[in-house]
Design a protein around this motif. Structure first.
Motif, mmCIF file in Angstrom:
data_model
loop_
_atom_site.group_PDB
_atom_site.id
_atom_site.type_symbol
_atom_site.label_atom_id
_atom_site.label_comp_id
_atom_site.label_asym_id
_atom_site.label_seq_id
_atom_site.Cartn_x
_atom_site.Cartn_y
_atom_site.Cartn_z
ATOM 1 N N THR A 38 -49.286 68.353 10.596
ATOM 2 C CA THR A 38 -48.373 69.430 9.928
ATOM 3 C C THR A 38 -49.309 70.306 9.203
ATOM 4 O O THR A 38 -49.172 71.472 9.373
ATOM 5 C CB THR A 38 -47.488 69.141 9.017
ATOM 6 N N THR A 39 -50.144 69.589 8.578
ATOM 7 C CA THR A 39 -51.257 70.719 7.643
ATOM 8 C C THR A 39 -52.053 71.550 8.743
ATOM 9 O O THR A 39 -52.373 72.810 8.335
ATOM 10 C CB THR A 39 -52.116 69.731 6.745
ATOM 11 N N GLU A 40 -52.696 70.954 9.888
ATOM 12 C CA GLU A 40 -53.347 71.492 10.519
ATOM 13 C C GLU A 40 -52.740 72.703 11.178
ATOM 14 O O GLU A 40 -53.148 73.604 11.513
ATOM 15 C CB GLU A 40 -53.912 70.469 11.661
ATOM 16 N N LEU A 41 -51.537 72.499 11.908
ATOM 17 C CA LEU A 41 -50.620 73.441 12.502
ATOM 18 C C LEU A 41 -50.619 74.528 11.649
ATOM 19 O O LEU A 41 -50.307 75.648 12.062
ATOM 20 C CB LEU A 41 -49.738 72.609 13.137
ATOM 21 N N LEU A 52 -34.666 69.396 -6.760
ATOM 22 C CA LEU A 52 -36.062 70.228 -6.317
ATOM 23 C C LEU A 52 -35.693 71.324 -5.326
ATOM 24 O O LEU A 52 -34.731 70.820 -4.411
ATOM 25 C CB LEU A 52 -37.006 69.301 -5.899
ATOM 26 N N ASP A 53 -35.999 72.266 -5.460
ATOM 27 C CA ASP A 53 -36.222 73.176 -4.195
ATOM 28 C C ASP A 53 -37.351 72.825 -3.411
ATOM 29 O O ASP A 53 -38.421 72.988 -3.825
ATOM 30 C CB ASP A 53 -36.361 74.800 -4.710
ATOM 31 N N LEU A 54 -37.080 72.102 -2.261
ATOM 32 C CA LEU A 54 -38.164 71.519 -1.505
ATOM 33 C C LEU A 54 -39.167 72.581 -1.116
ATOM 34 O O LEU A 54 -40.196 72.242 -0.850
ATOM 35 C CB LEU A 54 -37.471 71.021 -0.194
ATOM 36 N N ALA A 55 -38.785 73.878 -1.232
ATOM 37 C CA ALA A 55 -39.945 74.829 -0.947
ATOM 38 C C ALA A 55 -40.988 74.901 -1.928
ATOM 39 O O ALA A 55 -42.096 75.432 -1.504
ATOM 40 C CB ALA A 55 -39.438 76.081 -0.694
ATOM 41 N N ASP A 56 -40.650 74.413 -2.975
ATOM 42 C CA ASP A 56 -41.681 74.332 -4.202
ATOM 43 C C ASP A 56 -42.727 73.340 -3.861
ATOM 44 O O ASP A 56 -43.560 73.304 -4.662
ATOM 45 C CB ASP A 56 -40.856 74.022 -5.499
ATOM 46 N N LEU A 57 -42.482 72.413 -2.872
ATOM 47 C CA LEU A 57 -43.688 71.475 -2.568
ATOM 48 C C LEU A 57 -44.626 72.199 -1.475
ATOM 49 O O LEU A 57 -45.519 71.584 -1.156
ATOM 50 C CB LEU A 57 -42.962 70.306 -1.745
ATOM 51 N N GLU A 58 -44.911 73.504 -1.812
ATOM 52 C CA GLU A 58 -45.524 74.109 -0.864
ATOM 53 C C GLU A 58 -47.266 73.964 -1.404
ATOM 54 O O GLU A 58 -48.181 74.391 -0.456
ATOM 55 C CB GLU A 58 -45.191 75.566 -0.763
ATOM 56 N N ASP A 59 -47.394 73.754 -2.628
ATOM 57 C CA ASP A 59 -48.722 73.723 -3.034
ATOM 58 C C ASP A 59 -49.583 72.531 -2.887
ATOM 59 O O ASP A 59 -50.124 71.798 -3.587
ATOM 60 C CB ASP A 59 -48.739 73.958 -4.826
ATOM 61 N N LEU A 60 -49.626 72.262 -1.586
ATOM 62 C CA LEU A 60 -50.739 71.139 -1.061
ATOM 63 C C LEU A 60 -51.771 71.314 -1.502
ATOM 64 O O LEU A 60 -52.332 70.219 -1.746
ATOM 65 C CB LEU A 60 -50.278 70.997 0.550
ATOM 66 N N ASP A 61 -52.292 72.336 -1.455
ATOM 67 C CA ASP A 61 -53.931 72.415 -1.851
ATOM 68 C C ASP A 61 -54.213 72.124 -3.212
ATOM 69 O O ASP A 61 -55.211 71.460 -3.359
ATOM 70 C CB ASP A 61 -54.247 73.922 -1.725
ATOM 71 N N THR A 74 -52.381 69.866 -4.786
ATOM 72 C CA THR A 74 -52.508 68.323 -4.986
ATOM 73 C C THR A 74 -53.589 67.703 -4.421
ATOM 74 O O THR A 74 -54.114 66.838 -4.898
ATOM 75 C CB THR A 74 -51.172 67.951 -4.054
ATOM 76 N N THR A 75 -54.200 68.335 -3.448
ATOM 77 C CA THR A 75 -55.291 67.758 -2.605
ATOM 78 C C THR A 75 -56.517 67.698 -3.516
ATOM 79 O O THR A 75 -57.310 67.033 -3.560
ATOM 80 C CB THR A 75 -55.384 68.243 -1.283
ATOM 81 N N GLN A 76 -56.473 68.973 -4.117
ATOM 82 C CA GLN A 76 -57.762 69.131 -5.165
ATOM 83 C C GLN A 76 -57.566 68.187 -6.197
ATOM 84 O O GLN A 76 -58.643 67.757 -6.654
ATOM 85 C CB GLN A 76 -57.533 70.499 -5.820
ATOM 86 N N LEU A 77 -56.496 67.888 -6.722
ATOM 87 C CA LEU A 77 -56.286 66.919 -7.706
ATOM 88 C C LEU A 77 -56.600 65.674 -7.260
ATOM 89 O O LEU A 77 -57.244 64.737 -8.084
ATOM 90 C CB LEU A 77 -54.762 67.258 -8.263
ATOM 91 N N MET A 78 -56.047 65.184 -6.197
ATOM 92 C CA MET A 78 -56.449 63.898 -5.611
ATOM 93 C C MET A 78 -58.073 63.790 -5.518
ATOM 94 O O MET A 78 -58.584 62.633 -5.436
ATOM 95 C CB MET A 78 -55.721 63.754 -4.277
ATOM 96 N N THR A 79 -58.648 64.849 -4.838
ATOM 97 C CA THR A 79 -60.087 64.647 -5.146
ATOM 98 C C THR A 79 -60.650 64.707 -6.093
ATOM 99 O O THR A 79 -61.686 64.065 -6.317
ATOM 100 C CB THR A 79 -60.413 65.967 -4.133
ATOM 101 N N GLN A 80 -60.226 65.233 -7.146
ATOM 102 C CA GLN A 80 -60.935 65.191 -8.317
ATOM 103 C C GLN A 80 -60.874 63.784 -9.205
ATOM 104 O O GLN A 80 -61.595 63.287 -9.791
ATOM 105 C CB GLN A 80 -60.218 66.165 -9.357
ATOM 106 N N VAL A 81 -59.698 63.027 -8.828
ATOM 107 C CA VAL A 81 -59.521 61.854 -8.953
ATOM 108 C C VAL A 81 -60.079 60.672 -8.488
ATOM 109 O O VAL A 81 -60.425 59.569 -8.932
ATOM 110 C CB VAL A 81 -57.734 61.441 -9.075
ATOM 111 N N GLY A 82 -60.523 61.046 -7.257
ATOM 112 C CA GLY A 82 -61.622 60.225 -6.388
ATOM 113 C C GLY A 82 -60.568 59.352 -5.383
ATOM 114 O O GLY A 82 -61.006 58.240 -4.798
ATOM 115 N N LEU A 83 -59.346 60.021 -5.230
ATOM 116 C CA LEU A 83 -58.616 59.171 -4.215
ATOM 117 C C LEU A 83 -58.608 59.804 -2.817
ATOM 118 O O LEU A 83 -57.831 59.224 -1.809
ATOM 119 C CB LEU A 83 -57.080 59.232 -4.636
ATOM 120 N N LEU A 84 -59.305 61.096 -2.623
ATOM 121 C CA LEU A 84 -59.657 61.650 -1.369
ATOM 122 C C LEU A 84 -61.097 61.774 -1.299
ATOM 123 O O LEU A 84 -61.843 62.169 -2.425
ATOM 124 C CB LEU A 84 -58.869 62.915 -1.297
#
Length: 347
Positions: free
Chosen positions: A79-82, A326-335, A337-347
């Motif tokens: 989904t992310t790639e597409l 939740l308005d599920l459209a509010d889950l749009e900020d995947l970037d 989230t991935t930045q946060l996970m990278t900072q924490v060291g899980l990505l």
């Protein structure tokens, strides 16, 4: 009371859900009638970008092709790639319909003006909160976050709030799939509901607690069932979809109203450049038809979102899970989230 259940396998679902899922048509909304074959003057084709895997939706698309006479040219990917590809292609995309694994990508594309308004009969088939408030995309199935646990662990010891898995008593006993879109959507929901600081604390707590990382949810389920880990964070339907029935696994549903009880959706929208495409509209009508909704409940173990279609066998009713508001459209900020996970060291 938090529902907990040992799930039947896909074959078990087949025996139990087919009849139950067929005839219940009641309540608000309701699905449009199954699409009738359409006679055309020539070959009719449709280009679909699918963030869902072929083994999950391919047979359903084959049914659509057979009934409609429309040939679906499907491009599969994450989904992310597409979604990124659609954003890059813009109005030049050959895609007419996007089928997404999660609401966040749909919300992001809708925010960028990528979608055309859906036909009214599609917009009305699925009600909030599982469809876009602006009518640009619709949810197709519900996917519930759960804690899968090995049955050697007493159900009462498994927390309904998964943020409690950062407690030291769970050190080395928990499995996650950080690269999985559903896990990232859950972290995004946690950010939306409780803030970035709370989400960071949860992720840092998991890492400090020596969480075990897996490439995908199926590997987590296998690890839970074999006892490699005691608890794994997955979506509910993986047990039903497993080729080998997990004999030692049960599911704990999240505490009502919390991010742990997130119900994300798969969904679809018509790309803006295909606003007048009758083929695209026919596919969307098909995907919210009873036939397609029953397919999802029966074959993939997901929750139908059209009123009157029975849910997957052996699962609590969707309404009883009391997903967070939740308005599920509010889950749009995947970037983010991935930045946060990278900072924490899980990505």
């Amino acid at each position: 009371m938090t529902p907990s259940t040992t799930r039947p396998t896909r074959r078990g679902v087949l025996t139990g859900a087919v009849l139950a899922a067929t005839l219940l048509v009641a309540g608000c909304g309701g699905a449009p009638a199954d699409p009738a074959p359409v006679a055309g003057d020539g070959p009719r084709t449709l280009t679909l970008y699918s963030g869902r895997e072929e083994d999950l939706v391919g047979p359903l698309l084959a049914q659509f092709e057979q009934q409609s006479g429309i040939t679906v040219d499907t491009r599969y990917g994450s989904t992310t790639e597409l979604a990124a590809q659609l954003a890059e292609e813009g109005g030049a995309t050959p895609a007419q319909v996007f089928l997404s694994q999660d609401a966040g990508a749909l919300g992001a594309l809708a925010g960028a003006g990528a979608f055309a308004p859906l036909p009214e009969e599609v917009r009305g088939a699925v009600t909030a909160p599982y469809t876009a408030t602006d009518g640009t995309w619709t949810g197709l199935t519900g996917r519930v976050r759960v804690a899968a646990y090995n049955t050697r662990v007493p159900e009462a010891e498994v927390p309904a709030d998964v943020t409690e898995l950062t407690d030291p008593r769970w050190r080395g006993r928990v499995g996650i799939a950080p690269t999985n879109a559903s896990f990232q959507a859950f972290v995004t929901a946690l950010r939306v509901q409780e803030g970035d600081a709370a989400a960071r604390a949860f992720l840092e707590g998991l890492r400090a607690n020596e969480v075990q990382v897996f490439p995908r949810n199926t590997a987590i389920l296998e690890a839970v069932d074999s006892g490699v880990v005691d608890v794994g964070l997955i979506n509910h339907y993986y047990v039903a979809a497993a080729e080998t029935p997990p004999a030692n696994t049960a599911l704990k549903f999240g505490a009502p109203g919390t991010a742990s009880a997130l119900v994300n959706v798969t969904g679809a929208g018509i790309l803006a450049g295909a606003a007048e495409s009758t083929e695209a509209r026919e596919l969307l009508r098909f995907l919210v038809s009873p036939q397609a909704q029953e397919y999802f409940a029966r074959e993939t173990g997901e929750y139908p979102l059209v009123a009157g279609v029975a849910g997957p066998a052996g699962m609590p009713a969707l309404a009883d899970l009391r997903a967070p508001r939740l308005d599920l459209a509010d889950l749009e900020d995947l970037d983010g989230t991935t930045q946060l996970m990278t900072q924490v060291g899980l990505l």
